[in-house]
Design an enzyme around this catalytic site. Sequence first.
Site, mmCIF file in Angstrom:
data_model
loop_
_atom_site.group_PDB
_atom_site.id
_atom_site.type_symbol
_atom_site.label_atom_id
_atom_site.label_comp_id
_atom_site.label_asym_id
_atom_site.label_seq_id
_atom_site.Cartn_x
_atom_site.Cartn_y
_atom_site.Cartn_z
ATOM 1 N N TYR A 140 -23.923 0.522 4.095
ATOM 2 C CA TYR A 140 -24.134 1.684 4.966
ATOM 3 C C TYR A 140 -25.527 2.304 4.773
ATOM 4 O O TYR A 140 -26.014 3.006 5.643
ATOM 5 C CB TYR A 140 -23.075 2.764 4.713
ATOM 6 C CG TYR A 140 -21.699 2.410 5.240
ATOM 7 C CD1 TYR A 140 -21.470 1.244 5.938
ATOM 8 C CD2 TYR A 140 -20.625 3.269 5.028
ATOM 9 C CE1 TYR A 140 -20.209 0.918 6.406
ATOM 10 C CE2 TYR A 140 -19.359 2.947 5.506
ATOM 11 C CZ TYR A 140 -19.155 1.776 6.181
ATOM 12 O OH TYR A 140 -17.908 1.465 6.652
ATOM 13 N N ASP A 223 -9.462 -8.688 1.431
ATOM 14 C CA ASP A 223 -8.510 -9.089 2.483
ATOM 15 C C ASP A 223 -7.084 -9.069 1.944
ATOM 16 O O ASP A 223 -6.149 -8.610 2.603
ATOM 17 C CB ASP A 223 -8.871 -10.472 3.062
ATOM 18 C CG ASP A 223 -9.334 -11.467 2.016
ATOM 19 O OD1 ASP A 223 -9.568 -11.071 0.861
ATOM 20 O OD2 ASP A 223 -9.455 -12.663 2.353
ATOM 21 N N ASP A 251 -8.443 4.623 4.805
ATOM 22 C CA ASP A 251 -7.755 5.029 6.039
ATOM 23 C C ASP A 251 -6.420 4.312 6.178
ATOM 24 O O ASP A 251 -5.431 4.897 6.623
ATOM 25 C CB ASP A 251 -8.621 4.729 7.273
ATOM 26 C CG ASP A 251 -9.511 5.914 7.624
ATOM 27 O OD1 ASP A 251 -9.608 6.844 6.794
ATOM 28 O OD2 ASP A 251 -10.100 5.924 8.713
#
Length: 357
Positions: A140, A223, A251
Amino acid sequence: MSMKILILPGDYIGPEILAEAVKVLDAFKAQGEPLEWRFAHLGGAAVDAEGHPYPPSTKQAAHAADAILLGSVGGPKYDALPRELRPERGLLAVRKDLNLFANLRPARVFDELADSSSLKKEVIAGLDILILRELTGDIYFGQPRGRRVNAEGHDEGFDTMHYSRPEVARIARVAFEAARKRNRRLCSVDKENVLETSRFWREVMVEVSAEYPDVELSHMYVDNAAMQLLKRPKQFDVIVTGNIFGDILSDEAAMLAGSIGMLPSASLDANNKGMYEPIHGSAPDIAGQDKANPLATILSVAMMFKYSFDRADLSDRIEAAVRKVLQQGHRTGDIAMQGEKIIGTREMGDAVVKALG
Ligand code: NAD
């Protein structure tokens, strides 16, 4: 030693939910706890009052405080502001200014609310995990990034993933310390089979683990972690991961718990100074109607006592009070099942204070 708190109510439901958190602080203060707090503006409210989402007066107060309680920022009134004045700029600025690099998000399911999750009750009843996300590094923020023409002559977009040793070591230490305050199991999530950054991340995690022989460290690919969170979430105690993986997994974990109105969060620096806030936004659709659930904010106060003030006793009392009001059947609209009586923001805050004893 006094505990100095800065309160940033923010926008829309922010002031309403923080008023209920202040009732909890009032109750502890009345019992002799050395608490001091003051208020300042952040986000849209700060633009309205002082012309900037993170004005100098707030910056000064933030540096002087031991911990910060934030409501939420943003909303339609501020959507048309130029980018540099947008409320979320204020949020990013305070995180950066105070170097709050560790984001802690517990995902807990209170048994009384287990039916509101989209997963089967037996999978999530009693769930209590903590996701720790590195907040200031990774792809990011990595440079270089941008647009270019590649060797084949095609336009492309690109970003850079990297983590330095100090960046990984400091989030590792926060994670091991947090695991020590819980069940002493830490799972580091990465993509070590593919990414060089992850191979390095894992190496540093293992190095730091030598300082914490009492905490069990394990590793999982991201994953698989995404699957396991849905399949058998109770296997985890604390998960630590980088910025991008943590963004997604935290989230996902929030949804395990059902309602967004129940979930607190913390962002900490290297000395446990922190900013505490509910994970939800400013809920403009219900602002000013006494409908917002204040429990995520009140549980953020519990996190503050645990992580910034090392007062697990006060934290436990708040959590027990929240559990009690849920057992008593108190519900705001967001957590009520069909037919259940709904109470308002203020009544819920009062019920928690009463349950504190
Ligand atoms: P939101 O979280 O504000 O609301 C999503 C839905 O959940 C809405 O229906 C809302 O009524 C409900 N909800 C949220 N909190 C609740 C609570 N405590 N009790 C009951 N119901 C609740 O998300 P959004 O609508 O996407 O965003 C609204 C504004 O909040 C936007 O401006 C966004 O940028 C901002 N936002 C701020 C933060 C923050 O301050 N950290 C985080 C997320 C979004």
